[in-house]
Design a protein around this motif. Structure first.
Motif, PDB file in Angstrom:
ATOM      1  N   LEU A 134      86.884  18.686  85.038  1.00  0.00           N
ATOM      2  CA  LEU A 134      88.045  19.473  84.630  1.00  0.00           C
ATOM      3  C   LEU A 134      88.517  19.134  83.228  1.00  0.00           C
ATOM      4  N   SER A 135      87.814  18.242  82.548  1.00  0.00           N
ATOM      5  CA  SER A 135      88.247  17.846  81.205  1.00  0.00           C
ATOM      6  C   SER A 135      87.676  18.750  80.118  1.00  0.00           C
ATOM      7  N   GLY A 136      86.700  19.590  80.483  1.00  0.00           N
ATOM      8  CA  GLY A 136      86.091  20.470  79.480  1.00  0.00           C
ATOM      9  C   GLY A 136      87.051  21.538  79.014  1.00  0.00           C
ATOM     10  N   ARG A 137      86.909  21.931  77.740  1.00  0.00           N
ATOM     11  CA  ARG A 137      87.754  22.971  77.165  1.00  0.00           C
ATOM     12  C   ARG A 137      86.890  23.923  76.334  1.00  0.00           C
ATOM     13  N   VAL A 138      87.383  25.131  76.156  1.00  0.00           N
ATOM     14  CA  VAL A 138      86.695  26.127  75.331  1.00  0.00           C
ATOM     15  C   VAL A 138      87.007  25.840  73.870  1.00  0.00           C
ATOM     16  N   ALA A 139      85.965  25.791  73.045  1.00  0.00           N
ATOM     17  CA  ALA A 139      86.153  25.481  71.629  1.00  0.00           C
ATOM     18  C   ALA A 139      86.877  26.628  70.922  1.00  0.00           C
ATOM     19  N   LEU A 140      87.836  26.284  70.084  1.00  0.00           N
ATOM     20  CA  LEU A 140      88.568  27.268  69.267  1.00  0.00           C
ATOM     21  C   LEU A 140      88.008  27.258  67.857  1.00  0.00           C
ATOM     22  N   ARG A 141      87.914  28.445  67.254  1.00  0.00           N
ATOM     23  CA  ARG A 141      87.423  28.544  65.879  1.00  0.00           C
ATOM     24  C   ARG A 141      88.546  28.591  64.856  1.00  0.00           C
ATOM     25  N   GLY A 142      89.771  28.734  65.338  1.00  0.00           N
ATOM     26  CA  GLY A 142      90.899  28.785  64.414  1.00  0.00           C
ATOM     27  C   GLY A 142      91.074  30.118  63.727  1.00  0.00           C
ATOM     28  N   GLU A 148      94.795  26.423  78.455  1.00  0.00           N
ATOM     29  CA  GLU A 148      96.066  26.140  79.127  1.00  0.00           C
ATOM     30  C   GLU A 148      95.899  26.171  80.641  1.00  0.00           C
ATOM     31  N   MET A 149      95.124  27.154  81.114  1.00  0.00           N
ATOM     32  CA  MET A 149      94.888  27.251  82.549  1.00  0.00           C
ATOM     33  C   MET A 149      94.123  26.025  83.058  1.00  0.00           C
ATOM     34  N   LEU A 150      93.085  25.601  82.307  1.00  0.00           N
ATOM     35  CA  LEU A 150      92.311  24.432  82.722  1.00  0.00           C
ATOM     36  C   LEU A 150      93.168  23.173  82.710  1.00  0.00           C
ATOM     37  N   ALA A 151      94.027  23.067  81.698  1.00  0.00           N
ATOM     38  CA  ALA A 151      94.916  21.900  81.653  1.00  0.00           C
ATOM     39  C   ALA A 151      95.858  21.891  82.848  1.00  0.00           C
ATOM     40  N   ARG A 152      96.371  23.081  83.208  1.00  0.00           N
ATOM     41  CA  ARG A 152      97.261  23.175  84.362  1.00  0.00           C
ATOM     42  C   ARG A 152      96.513  22.839  85.652  1.00  0.00           C
ATOM     43  N   ILE A 153      95.273  23.352  85.762  1.00  0.00           N
ATOM     44  CA  ILE A 153      94.472  23.050  86.951  1.00  0.00           C
ATOM     45  C   ILE A 153      94.197  21.547  87.037  1.00  0.00           C
ATOM     46  N   GLU A 154      93.845  20.952  85.891  1.00  0.00           N
ATOM     47  CA  GLU A 154      93.587  19.507  85.875  1.00  0.00           C
ATOM     48  C   GLU A 154      94.837  18.734  86.298  1.00  0.00           C
ATOM     49  N   GLN A 155      95.985  19.201  85.802  1.00  0.00           N
ATOM     50  CA  GLN A 155      97.243  18.541  86.158  1.00  0.00           C
ATOM     51  C   GLN A 155      97.529  18.684  87.653  1.00  0.00           C
ATOM     52  N   LEU A 156      97.300  19.893  88.203  1.00  0.00           N
ATOM     53  CA  LEU A 156      97.559  20.111  89.626  1.00  0.00           C
ATOM     54  C   LEU A 156      96.605  19.307  90.501  1.00  0.00           C
ATOM     55  N   ALA A 209      81.239  23.821  83.709  1.00  0.00           N
ATOM     56  CA  ALA A 209      81.664  22.420  83.801  1.00  0.00           C
ATOM     57  C   ALA A 209      82.730  22.255  84.880  1.00  0.00           C
ATOM     58  N   VAL A 210      83.659  23.211  84.951  1.00  0.00           N
ATOM     59  CA  VAL A 210      84.698  23.154  85.991  1.00  0.00           C
ATOM     60  C   VAL A 210      84.061  23.303  87.364  1.00  0.00           C
ATOM     61  N   ILE A 211      83.093  24.223  87.493  1.00  0.00           N
ATOM     62  CA  ILE A 211      82.412  24.405  88.774  1.00  0.00           C
ATOM     63  C   ILE A 211      81.712  23.111  89.194  1.00  0.00           C
ATOM     64  N   ALA A 212      81.164  22.402  88.196  1.00  0.00           N
ATOM     65  CA  ALA A 212      80.476  21.139  88.482  1.00  0.00           C
ATOM     66  C   ALA A 212      81.445  20.005  88.779  1.00  0.00           C
ATOM     67  N   ALA A 229      78.123  37.206  72.367  1.00  0.00           N
ATOM     68  CA  ALA A 229      77.454  36.412  73.399  1.00  0.00           C
ATOM     69  C   ALA A 229      77.660  34.924  73.163  1.00  0.00           C
ATOM     70  N   GLN A 230      77.661  34.506  71.888  1.00  0.00           N
ATOM     71  CA  GLN A 230      77.895  33.097  71.579  1.00  0.00           C
ATOM     72  C   GLN A 230      79.299  32.676  71.997  1.00  0.00           C
ATOM     73  N   ARG A 231      80.285  33.532  71.706  1.00  0.00           N
ATOM     74  CA  ARG A 231      81.660  33.192  72.076  1.00  0.00           C
ATOM     75  C   ARG A 231      81.810  33.151  73.600  1.00  0.00           C
ATOM     76  N   LEU A 232      81.184  34.126  74.279  1.00  0.00           N
ATOM     77  CA  LEU A 232      81.277  34.148  75.735  1.00  0.00           C
ATOM     78  C   LEU A 232      80.547  32.966  76.359  1.00  0.00           C
ATOM     79  N   GLU A 233      79.453  32.545  75.713  1.00  0.00           N
ATOM     80  CA  GLU A 233      78.708  31.408  76.246  1.00  0.00           C
ATOM     81  C   GLU A 233      79.543  30.141  76.223  1.00  0.00           C
ATOM     82  N   SER A 234      80.379  29.975  75.193  1.00  0.00           N
ATOM     83  CA  SER A 234      81.246  28.793  75.158  1.00  0.00           C
ATOM     84  C   SER A 234      82.229  28.822  76.327  1.00  0.00           C
TER      85      SER A 234
END
Length: 450
Positions: free
Chosen positions: A203-211, A225-233, A197-200, A185-190
């Motif tokens: 478009l600069s928000g990103r999902v945190a990676l844990r590595g 990657e999808m968000l970056a592409r959307i932001e670019q478009l 944030a995108v809905i609001a 649930a924590q991972r899905l919440e991120s």
């Protein structure tokens, strides 16, 4: 937004399903252990007792009571395997022969599993036994049994293992399910936070990676990657919108001025000239919108229809079409096309792409300059190269040349849509475009897949 209820979580439900399957596997395993370790040995004991008791009944019937007593004593004195038990009871209830301390006083089922007291080993002991309770002629009663204490202990062990195993599995499964549900649930919440944030509109928000490189990290990387592409478009659309507004302002202003002059004109010759100028301006606007619509259809519409295109002939036709324009500027247009080149695609669209590249090269090459078109086989496909000896494009600007309305010096002729259409057509055919320095000038290479 309301936080998810862990009790309704898919992860918890999957955990419960897994627990149920685990319970079933434990049950099957212990059931198989009971079948092989308890039930079958008990069946074997009953089979052995059936043979022994039938033989003793035959002795009683054929030789009498005394012979039966001697046979029982011999059986008790020579135990083979499991300890043998017996009781012979007279019709009046008197015990005639026995090596048991107690037994069921009232005759019940023929087969009995009972914990009997015995002194067969010299001391009083409690043993689980399987006993066959038989009624003999004349009111006599015979009980013949074998010790099954080891099978009873094994049965108790299996039952205890089943109860403890299921209990511990239930506790650990519920705890593990809740922990796993909370972690997922924590991972899905991120991911949900980034989506909200995108809905609001951010478009600069990103999902945190844990590595960790796990599935969630891979999903997060894909979403980023999808968000970056959307932001670019979206940024590209914003730039295009601004460019369209800017590009339309001047021709619309001219068109309005010409129409106003036309409304005020009285001289027929002046009226005719103003009408022609207005029509030219309208035609330019129409050409701009048609180019924009074609680019949009190529980028968002279905795949182009594909057929075999004779690329060698197509390049020759495109060069022939643009040769007069090159000659008007005293330019040399050369061809170096290998024969029998062919690709799969839309001929008209490929011709438009090559034509735009040649038009762009002729436009930017100097008076008396050189323009060339090449076609050759390469590793994995076919390459089309259009080059000129004009000013070229700086390396830092080569990513921008395919954007709508972009022009190198801001004052170049045309709408700045030619290379945008080239890029859209190449993408529709799965081709790649590279720009390089032609020393001097620009060298554009389009590589079609084989």
């Amino acid at each position: 937004m309301r936080r998810p209820n862990p009790l309704r979580s898919l992860t918890l439900r999957l955990t419960l399903v897994y627990m149920a399957l685990f319970y079933a596997s434990i049950g099957l395993m212990l059931g198989a252990s009971y079948l092989g370790g308890v039930w079958r040995p008990l069946q074997e004991v009953e089979r052995q007792l059936t043979v022994e008791s039938d033989r003793l009944v035959a002795i009683h019937r054929a030789q009498g009571r005394d012979a039966l007593i001697r046979a029982l004593e011999r059986r008790a004195a020579q135990p083979r395997g499991r300890l043998p038990y017996h009781v012979l009871i007279a019709p009046d209830g008197a015990v005639v022969a026995a090596n048991l301390l107690d037994w069921p006083r009232i005759r019940g089922p023929e087969w009995v599993r009972y914990e009997f007291g015995t002194y067969a080993t010299g001391a009083e002991e409690e043993h689980e036994a399987v006993v066959r309770d038989l009624a003999l002629p004349g009111g006599w009663r015979l009980l013949v049994g074998r010790d099954t204490e080891d099978l009873d202990e094994r049965e108790d062990l299996i039952t205890e293992a089943l109860s403890w195993g299921l209990g511990m599995t239930l506790a650990l499964g519920v705890i593990g399910g809740l922990v796993m549900t909370y972690s997922v649930a924590q991972r899905l919440e991120s991911i949900n936070r980034a989506a909200r944030a995108v809905i609001a509109g951010d478009l600069s928000g990103r999902v945190a990676l844990r590595g960790s490189g796990d599935d969630f990290d891979q999903l997060a990387a894909t979403l980023n990657e999808m968000l970056a592409r959307i932001e670019q478009l979206v940024a590209s659309i914003s730039r295009v919108s601004d460019s369209i507004a800017h590009e339309l302002r001047t021709p619309l202003t001219r068109l309005r001025a010409e129409l106003e002059d036309l409304a005020a004109a009285e001289d027929p010759a002046e009226t005719q000239a103003l009408t022609a100028a207005a029509l030219d301006e309208a035609a330019r606007l129409q050409s701009m919108f048609e180019a924009l619509l074609r680019i949009a259809r190529l980028q968002s519409g279905p795949q182009v229809a594909r057929s075999r295109v004779d690329l060698s002939a197509l390049l020759a036709d495109a060069a022939e079409l643009h040769r007069p324009a090159a000659e008007d500027r005293r330019q040399t247009l050369t061809e170096a096309v290998e024969p029998t080149l062919a690709v799969a695609g839309d001929r008209d669209l490929i011709f438009q792409m090559v034509s735009n590249l040649l038009d762009n090269a002729i436009k930017f090459a100097p008076e008396g300059g050189r323009v060339s078109v090449e076609g050759r086989m390469t590793t994995g496909g076919v390459a089309v190269v259009v080059a000129d000896d004009g000013p070229g494009v700086p390396p830092e600007a080569r990513e921008q040349v395919f954007e709508r309305f972009w022009r190198a010096d801001g004052q170049a002729p045309g709408f700045g849509l030619g290379l945008s259409l080239v890029a859209a057509a190449a993408e529709a055919h799965g081709a790649t475009i590279t720009l390089a320095d032609n020393g001097p000038g620009l060298r554009v290479t389009v590589r079609f897949p084989g």
